[in-house]
Design a protein around this motif. Structure first.
Motif, short mmCIF file in Angstrom:
data_model
loop_
_atom_site.label_atom_id
_atom_site.label_comp_id
_atom_site.label_asym_id
_atom_site.label_seq_id
_atom_site.Cartn_x
_atom_site.Cartn_y
_atom_site.Cartn_z
N ALA A 120 0.84 -1.20 0.00
CA ALA A 120 0.00 0.00 0.00
C ALA A 120 0.87 1.25 0.00
N GLN A 121 1.93 1.25 0.79
CA GLN A 121 2.81 2.42 0.84
C GLN A 121 3.51 2.64 -0.50
N ASN A 122 3.87 1.55 -1.17
CA ASN A 122 4.49 1.69 -2.50
C ASN A 122 3.51 2.33 -3.48
N ARG A 123 2.26 1.94 -3.40
CA ARG A 123 1.23 2.50 -4.29
C ARG A 123 1.01 3.98 -3.97
N ILE A 124 0.97 4.30 -2.68
CA ILE A 124 0.83 5.70 -2.25
C ILE A 124 2.01 6.52 -2.78
N ASP A 125 3.21 6.00 -2.61
CA ASP A 125 4.41 6.71 -3.08
C ASP A 125 4.36 6.96 -4.58
N ALA A 126 3.89 5.96 -5.33
CA ALA A 126 3.80 6.12 -6.79
C ALA A 126 2.86 7.26 -7.16
N LEU A 127 1.77 7.39 -6.43
CA LEU A 127 0.83 8.48 -6.71
C LEU A 127 1.41 9.83 -6.29
N ILE A 128 2.03 9.87 -5.13
CA ILE A 128 2.59 11.13 -4.63
C ILE A 128 3.73 11.61 -5.52
#
Length: 109
Positions: free
Chosen positions: A32-40
């Motif tokens: 989930a954090q990797n996905r969040i980072d990709a969006l940010i």
């Protein structure tokens, strides 16, 4: 190629790529954090769909983190004392760091 706003995935597309689910372990948290980072890290402003999706992922991460043991809010000398105790050290073990036994004694008063 940097995607423009028109090329951004829809909310449904984002959910299909990485469906948001409750987080139960560190592996799921990392995903989930990797996905969040990709969006940010996108080099453009997020669409409203992306912002909504990011909110959902952030909420899931927050909910999982609430189940973890809290990290004590300590710092400075109190933190040093805890670390020394946890590692089974003695005050004299810190002399090479502080350069003088008297300084170590003053810190631990």
């Amino acid at each position: 190629m940097i995607l423009g706003i028109n090329d951004a995935p829809s909310y449904e597309g984002l959910i299909q790529e990485f469906p948001p689910r409750p987080i139960h372990n560190d592996s799921q948290l990392q995903a989930a954090q990797n996905r969040i980072d990709a969006l940010i890290d996108l080099e453009r402003e997020l669409t409203s769909d992306e912002s909504d999706y990011l909110d959902i992922l952030g909420t899931l991460v927050w909910e999982y983190e609430q189940t973890l043991e809290p990290i004590p809010d300590i710092n400075g000398v109190e933190l040093l004392k805890v670390l020394v105790e946890e590692r089974g050290l003695r005050q004299k073990d810190l002399v090479p760091i502080f350069k003088a036994e008297s300084i170590v004694s003053d810190v631990f008063k």
